[in-house]
Design an enzyme around this catalytic site. Structure first.
Site, PDB file in Angstrom:
ATOM      1  CE  LYS A 190      63.816  16.790  14.611  1.00 35.73           C
ATOM      2  NZ  LYS A 190      64.521  16.136  15.612  1.00 35.73           N
ATOM      3  N   GLY A 243      72.719  22.520  13.719  1.00 36.67           N
ATOM      4  CA  GLY A 243      73.068  21.338  13.972  1.00 36.67           C
ATOM      5  C   GLY A 243      74.578  21.005  13.284  1.00 36.67           C
ATOM      6  CB  SER A 244      75.968  17.884  12.663  1.00 41.21           C
ATOM      7  OG  SER A 244      74.973  17.367  11.716  1.00 41.21           O
ATOM      8  CB  THR A 245      78.887  20.329   8.735  1.00 45.53           C
ATOM      9  OG1 THR A 245      79.172  21.588   9.563  1.00 45.53           O
ATOM     10  CG2 THR A 245      79.256  20.561   7.310  1.00 45.53           C
ATOM     11  CD  GLU A 266      73.380  30.244  12.047  1.00 46.16           C
ATOM     12  OE1 GLU A 266      74.756  30.157  12.307  1.00 46.16           O
ATOM     13  OE2 GLU A 266      72.889  31.381  11.646  1.00 46.16           O
ATOM     14  CB  CYS A 301      78.313  25.748  17.423  1.00 42.84           C
ATOM     15  SG  CYS A 301      77.551  27.168  17.823  1.00 42.84           S
ATOM     16  CD  GLU A 400      80.992  20.883  15.762  1.00 46.72           C
ATOM     17  OE1 GLU A 400      80.171  20.214  14.937  1.00 46.72           O
ATOM     18  OE2 GLU A 400      80.819  21.855  16.229  1.00 46.72           O
TER      19      GLU A 400
HETATM   20  P1  NAD Z   1      72.539  17.250  14.283  1.00 49.20           P
HETATM   21  O1  NAD Z   1      72.783  17.817  13.187  1.00 49.20           O
HETATM   22  O2  NAD Z   1      72.819  15.458  14.723  1.00 49.20           O
HETATM   23  O3  NAD Z   1      70.999  17.259  14.718  1.00 49.20           O
HETATM   24  C1  NAD Z   1      70.480  18.560  14.617  1.00 49.20           C
HETATM   25  C2  NAD Z   1      68.581  18.369  14.553  1.00 49.20           C
HETATM   26  O4  NAD Z   1      68.682  17.881  13.245  1.00 49.20           O
HETATM   27  C3  NAD Z   1      68.234  17.556  15.405  1.00 49.20           C
HETATM   28  O5  NAD Z   1      67.144  18.186  15.672  1.00 49.20           O
HETATM   29  C4  NAD Z   1      67.968  16.258  14.476  1.00 49.20           C
HETATM   30  O6  NAD Z   1      66.869  15.590  15.125  1.00 49.20           O
HETATM   31  C5  NAD Z   1      67.744  16.800  13.147  1.00 49.20           C
HETATM   32  N1  NAD Z   1      68.044  15.750  12.253  1.00 49.20           N
HETATM   33  C6  NAD Z   1      68.800  14.788  12.074  1.00 49.20           C
HETATM   34  N2  NAD Z   1      68.893  14.124  10.960  1.00 49.20           N
HETATM   35  C7  NAD Z   1      67.826  14.762  10.186  1.00 49.20           C
HETATM   36  C8  NAD Z   1      67.338  14.765   8.908  1.00 49.20           C
HETATM   37  N3  NAD Z   1      67.881  13.579   8.088  1.00 49.20           N
HETATM   38  N4  NAD Z   1      66.423  15.371   8.257  1.00 49.20           N
HETATM   39  C9  NAD Z   1      65.951  16.350   9.101  1.00 49.20           C
HETATM   40  N5  NAD Z   1      66.620  16.667  10.530  1.00 49.20           N
HETATM   41  C10 NAD Z   1      67.585  16.006  10.849  1.00 49.20           C
HETATM   42  O7  NAD Z   1      73.310  18.093  15.360  1.00 49.20           O
HETATM   43  P2  NAD Z   1      73.272  17.647  16.926  1.00 49.20           P
HETATM   44  O8  NAD Z   1      74.240  16.737  17.323  1.00 49.20           O
HETATM   45  O9  NAD Z   1      72.044  17.723  17.380  1.00 49.20           O
HETATM   46  O10 NAD Z   1      73.825  19.177  17.531  1.00 49.20           O
HETATM   47  C11 NAD Z   1      75.421  19.438  17.531  1.00 49.20           C
HETATM   48  C12 NAD Z   1      75.591  20.249  16.388  1.00 49.20           C
HETATM   49  O11 NAD Z   1      74.955  21.447  15.993  1.00 49.20           O
HETATM   50  C13 NAD Z   1      77.253  20.576  16.108  1.00 49.20           C
HETATM   51  O12 NAD Z   1      77.730  20.185  15.040  1.00 49.20           O
HETATM   52  C14 NAD Z   1      77.337  22.039  16.274  1.00 49.20           C
HETATM   53  O13 NAD Z   1      78.473  22.608  16.002  1.00 49.20           O
HETATM   54  C15 NAD Z   1      76.013  22.553  15.925  1.00 49.20           C
HETATM   55  N6  NAD Z   1      75.477  23.698  16.312  1.00 49.20           N
HETATM   56  C16 NAD Z   1      75.732  24.869  15.499  1.00 49.20           C
HETATM   57  C17 NAD Z   1      75.306  26.121  16.126  1.00 49.20           C
HETATM   58  C18 NAD Z   1      75.550  27.394  15.434  1.00 49.20           C
HETATM   59  O14 NAD Z   1      74.963  28.414  15.681  1.00 49.20           O
HETATM   60  N7  NAD Z   1      76.322  27.215  14.245  1.00 49.20           N
HETATM   61  C19 NAD Z   1      74.926  26.335  17.238  1.00 49.20           C
HETATM   62  C20 NAD Z   1      74.745  25.219  18.268  1.00 49.20           C
HETATM   63  C21 NAD Z   1      75.078  23.688  17.531  1.00 49.20           C
END
Ligand code: NAD
Length: 496
Positions: A190, A243-245, A266, A301, A400
């Protein structure tokens, strides 16, 4: 031959954009027929329509993935055969490197030079490395009494849902796909609604490489619809996420509310980059500090977003960082000379600008950047920005930002540096600059972070695990440790 801006623009014009979901080896519209517009942050132009999948599509994809997993067509294939397919998949990613890089740049705004030199080769390497590893991983025999035999084996976990972000869409997907597919699982990817195009494209390349139908499905759509449906699904065995925390925590709740699927996360970071007065090369440290916040528009990240500088060198060092950051200039991402591209969308631009306002409001001192730029292009660009005089309690030091905004904090000694560095909900990465070997090791040990770099920023490779302490996540991507996420351990005890 290196392509020029005009070459890339011509290629962009000629590009066919596929926006449909990929289920059982074929592209198809969402069950509901719904779509959303894919807008390029490069210039605000519309790239095409993307399928907006939801619960019904998740249901179809999970059923398909389960059926294929149970059939054994991939899960029971000899590792050496899965290896060959994975290597072919990596080759196809490389062969289509220019197209994938272009899709990535148009979709999320990163410089084409980076998409070509970082994202595409990194993605191919993740697939190839995992494939190459899979016929070299052995199981265990337990230390049993004479008349018993204990086997400790790893089995593919089953149906894996991978939810990924928009900052390195192809690379983050492949960090998951590599070990997940190599282990024999069926995977549903996804991608972020902000950057779905490369995930959609590689589904076809995987099929062409020989990944059987139904083993790799892609469902574009929103997090709260299709993402949530996958996370709550009773027949998904494992959920892997970058994605985000905030969303990572929500996914743990979904797993608890449903089938206790394994959840590997992650998440975010606010990484400290600690420069001691005895750094071996202050110019190199300054250049690394600039690149650590400007590379990929700061949408990383592991961005070195907190620069911790020893007070005795602050007056000398900060001007060097400001000077180095002048080399990072927003420009047209399709120009191969550009090193700072567009932010992913106007929502992200507003987030970044609101943090810049918070920096001013909290009393930090702006010493570089701080404004939106290149507005006339129709795209979303922001100047790489530095705030000096930041305290670790300010919002720009704690949260962040996910944009090119650097917070400079001063410290007196190693003890204070470590205290400030660890005073964060995150623990993804950290860097230390010193020529004192003991200080380097002692500081590295004291830092609560999944990756620590000494006298460099952002080192790493497929050979080393990547992931976070604290609220930066659990589990690790990359390296053989990543296979832990995609397999269950079984003990088989035989009476002889
Ligand atoms: P996000 O958490 O907003 O979204 C990530 C994914 O989750 C997207 O595909 C989104 O559609 C999905 N999502 C959102 N709400 C959801 C829900 N309720 N249920 C299921 N899926 C859902 O993050 P973002 O804005 O896309 O990415 C940025 C974040 O990613 C930053 O916090 C960054 O630090 C983190 N990141 C971490 C790493 C790592 O390896 N630790 C690497 C890259 C990015």
């Amino acid at each position: 031959m290196t392509l020029s801006l005009a070459d890339w623009q011509a290629k962009a014009q000629a590009l066919t954009i596929e926006g449909r979901a990929f289920i059982h080896g074929a592209y198809r519209a969402a069950v509901s027929g719904a779509t959303f517009e894919c807008i390029s942050p490069v210039d605000g132009c519309r790239l095409g329509l993307v399928a907006s999948c939801d619960l019904a599509d998740a249901e179809l994809a999970v059923q398909d993935a389960r059926k294929t997993f149970e059939s054994g067509v991939w899960s029971r294939l000899a590792p050496v055969k899965r290896k060959a397919v994975m290597i072919r998949f990596a080759e196809l990613i490389e062969q289509h490197g220019e197209e994938l890089a272009l899709l990535e740049t148009l979709d999320m705004g990163k410089p084409i030079a980076d998409a070509l030199s970082v994202d595409v080769p990194g993605a191919a390497r993740a697939i190839r490395w995992s494939g190459e590893a899979i016929d070299k991983i052995y199981d265990e025999v337990a230390a049993t009494p004479h008349d018993e035999l204990g086997l400790v084996t790893r089995e593919a976990i089953g149906v894996v849902a991978a939810i990924v972000p928009w900052n390195f869409p192809l690379l983050m997907s492949c960090w998951k796909l590599g070990p997940a597919l190599a282990s024999g699982n069926s995977v549903i990817l996804k991608p972020s609604e902000k950057s779905p195009l490369t995930a959609i494209r590689i589904a076809q390349l995987a099929t062409e490489a020989g990944i059987p139908k139904g083993v790799f499905n892609v469902l574009p759509g929103y997090g709260h619809t299709v993402g949530k449906a996958l996370a709550l699904h009773m027949d998904v065995d494992c959920l892997v996420f970058t994605g985000s925390t905030k969303i990572a925590k929500q996914l743990m709740v979904y797993a608890g509310e449903s089938n206790m699927k394994r959840v590997w996360l992650e998440a975010g970071g606010k990484s400290p980059n600690i420069v001691f007065a005895d750094a071996p090369d202050l110019k190199a440290a300054a250049e690394a500090a600039a690149s650590a916040i400007a590379f990929n528009q700061g949408e990383v990240c592991t961005a070195g977003s907190r620069l911790l500088v020893e007070r005795s060198i602050k007056a000398q060092f900060l001007p060097m960082v400001i000077e180095a950051l002048k080399g990072w200039k927003p420009g047209n991402p399709l120009d191969p000379q550009t090193n700072v591209g567009a932010l992913v969308d106007s929502q992200q631009l507003n987030t970044v600008l609101s943090y810049i306002e918070a920096g001013h409001a909290d009393g930090a001192k702006l010493v570089a950047g701080g404004r939106r730029t290149l507005e006339e292009t129709g795209g979303v660009y922001v100047e790489p920005t530095i705030f000096d005089g930041v305290s670790n309690a300010m919002r720009i030091a704690r949260e962040e930002i996910f944009g090119p905004v650097l917070s400079v904090i001063t410290f007196e000694d190693a003890e204070e540096a470590v205290r400030i560095a660890n005073d964060s909900p995150f623990g993804l990465a950290a860097a230390v600059w010193t020529s004192n070997l003991s200080k380097a090791h002692l500081t590295a040990k004291a830092l609560r972070a999944g990756s620590v770099w000494i006298n460099q920023y952002d080192g790493g490779d497929m050979t080393a695990p990547f992931g976070g302490f604290k609220q930066s996540g659990n589990g690790r991507d990359k390296s053989l440790h990543a296979f832990d996420k995609y397999t269950e351990l079984k003990a088989t005890w035989i009476k002889l």
